[in-house]
Design a protein around this motif. Structure first.
Motif, mmCIF file in Angstrom:
data_model
loop_
_atom_site.group_PDB
_atom_site.id
_atom_site.type_symbol
_atom_site.label_atom_id
_atom_site.label_comp_id
_atom_site.label_asym_id
_atom_site.label_seq_id
_atom_site.Cartn_x
_atom_site.Cartn_y
_atom_site.Cartn_z
ATOM 1 N N LEU A 233 5.795 3.508 -1.462
ATOM 2 C CA LEU A 233 5.087 2.278 -1.128
ATOM 3 C C LEU A 233 5.613 1.641 0.151
ATOM 4 O O LEU A 233 6.775 1.826 0.518
ATOM 5 C CB LEU A 233 5.235 1.266 -2.271
ATOM 6 N N ALA A 234 4.748 0.860 0.762
ATOM 7 C CA ALA A 234 5.115 0.071 1.939
ATOM 8 C C ALA A 234 4.602 -1.338 1.761
ATOM 9 O O ALA A 234 3.454 -1.540 1.348
ATOM 10 C CB ALA A 234 4.514 0.679 3.204
ATOM 11 N N LEU B 198 8.081 -5.605 -3.543
ATOM 12 C CA LEU B 198 8.078 -4.144 -3.559
ATOM 13 C C LEU B 198 8.394 -3.616 -4.961
ATOM 14 O O LEU B 198 7.702 -2.737 -5.476
ATOM 15 C CB LEU B 198 9.094 -3.610 -2.544
ATOM 16 N N ILE B 199 9.412 -4.167 -5.597
ATOM 17 C CA ILE B 199 9.809 -3.693 -6.926
ATOM 18 C C ILE B 199 8.721 -4.003 -7.949
ATOM 19 O O ILE B 199 8.385 -3.152 -8.790
ATOM 20 C CB ILE B 199 11.168 -4.296 -7.328
ATOM 21 N N ARG B 200 8.141 -5.179 -7.901
ATOM 22 C CA ARG B 200 7.074 -5.519 -8.848
ATOM 23 C C ARG B 200 5.862 -4.598 -8.656
ATOM 24 O O ARG B 200 5.219 -4.183 -9.631
ATOM 25 C CB ARG B 200 6.666 -6.983 -8.719
ATOM 26 N N ALA B 201 5.531 -4.272 -7.410
ATOM 27 C CA ALA B 201 4.422 -3.341 -7.160
ATOM 28 C C ALA B 201 4.765 -1.948 -7.694
ATOM 29 O O ALA B 201 3.907 -1.267 -8.275
ATOM 30 C CB ALA B 201 4.109 -3.285 -5.668
ATOM 31 N N ALA B 202 6.010 -1.536 -7.520
ATOM 32 C CA ALA B 202 6.442 -0.229 -8.044
ATOM 33 C C ALA B 202 6.360 -0.221 -9.572
ATOM 34 O O ALA B 202 5.895 0.761 -10.175
ATOM 35 C CB ALA B 202 7.858 0.076 -7.575
ATOM 36 N N GLU B 203 6.795 -1.297 -10.187
ATOM 37 C CA GLU B 203 6.723 -1.379 -11.651
ATOM 38 C C GLU B 203 5.272 -1.292 -12.129
ATOM 39 O O GLU B 203 4.986 -0.659 -13.155
ATOM 40 C CB GLU B 203 7.372 -2.673 -12.143
ATOM 41 N N ARG C 229 0.852 -1.181 0.000
ATOM 42 C CA ARG C 229 0.000 0.000 0.000
ATOM 43 C C ARG C 229 0.889 1.232 0.000
ATOM 44 O O ARG C 229 2.109 1.129 0.086
ATOM 45 C CB ARG C 229 -0.932 -0.010 1.205
ATOM 46 N N ASP C 230 0.263 2.397 -0.074
ATOM 47 C CA ASP C 230 1.021 3.639 0.028
ATOM 48 C C ASP C 230 1.591 3.782 1.443
ATOM 49 O O ASP C 230 0.926 3.436 2.426
ATOM 50 C CB ASP C 230 0.127 4.849 -0.259
ATOM 51 N N ALA D 93 9.028 -3.247 4.411
ATOM 52 C CA ALA D 93 9.810 -2.842 3.237
ATOM 53 C C ALA D 93 9.185 -1.558 2.716
ATOM 54 O O ALA D 93 7.953 -1.406 2.748
ATOM 55 C CB ALA D 93 9.808 -3.919 2.153
ATOM 56 N N ILE D 94 10.041 -0.622 2.286
ATOM 57 C CA ILE D 94 9.536 0.645 1.754
ATOM 58 C C ILE D 94 10.374 1.067 0.556
ATOM 59 O O ILE D 94 11.526 0.639 0.408
ATOM 60 C CB ILE D 94 9.527 1.775 2.815
ATOM 61 N N GLY D 95 9.794 1.894 -0.274
ATOM 62 C CA GLY D 95 10.540 2.411 -1.410
ATOM 63 C C GLY D 95 9.701 3.373 -2.225
ATOM 64 O O GLY D 95 8.471 3.306 -2.214
#
Length: 162
Positions: A43-44, A87-92, A6-7, A54-56
């Motif tokens: 994201l978190a 996390l990276i896949r969600a960001a993508e 989520r955010d 995890a955050i980014g």
């Protein structure tokens, strides 16, 4: 352990001390203000009790046609459990949702473990550049940290298959 993405919210920051110093978390807090106006997403990855592990961030103002991933961090005790990949896949996916077809990031040359993750996920090195930022030491003093980063990118054509 089931997790969700989520955010990141300002109320999460006290639970993110594992991600960096107080100075770093103040910077993250400023980035959340940019998220409120759509310049970035932050994201978190959270546990069932809604604690970030995890955050980014994704900055949409850095590279034309791409989202730039930055400040990626995973709770040290949970590294190598797939949270960074999630996390990276969600960001993508967030980048795709904006109609962009590229993701970029920079990884310190002295962080081969992170670079190996990014390469496994399809990121390819295309350059290097020096970077510097202020960092809070254990004594509370602010020092300038200097490093060299490898620049990496990945084309985002189709949704990732599970």
């Amino acid at each position: 352990m089931p997790v969700s993405v989520r955010d990141l919210l300002p109320r999460d920051l006290p639970a993110c001390t594992w991600a960096g110093s107080a100075t770093h978390l103040r910077h993250v807090e400023r980035e959340l203000a940019r998220a409120a106006v759509g310049e970035v997403d932050y994201l978190a990855v959270t546990t069932p009790v809604d604690l970030p592990v995890a955050i980014g961030g994704i900055d949409y103002q850095v590279a034309e046609g791409a989202g730039t991933l930055w400040q990626l961090a995973v709770l040290p005790a949970l590294r190598s459990c797939g949270l960074g990949t999630l996390l990276i896949r969600a960001a993508e996916q967030r980048i795709r949702d904006r109609g962009l077809r590229g993701a970029e990031l920079a990884v310190e040359e002295n962080n081969p473990r992170a670079r190996a993750l990014y390469e496994r996920l399809g990121y390819v090195a295309y350059g290097r550049k020096p970077e510097a930022w202020d960092e809070e030491g254990p004594d509370g003093a602010i020092r300038r940290y200097r490093t060299v980063c490898v620049l990496m990118r990945r084309e985002l054509r189709d949704p990732v298959r599970p």
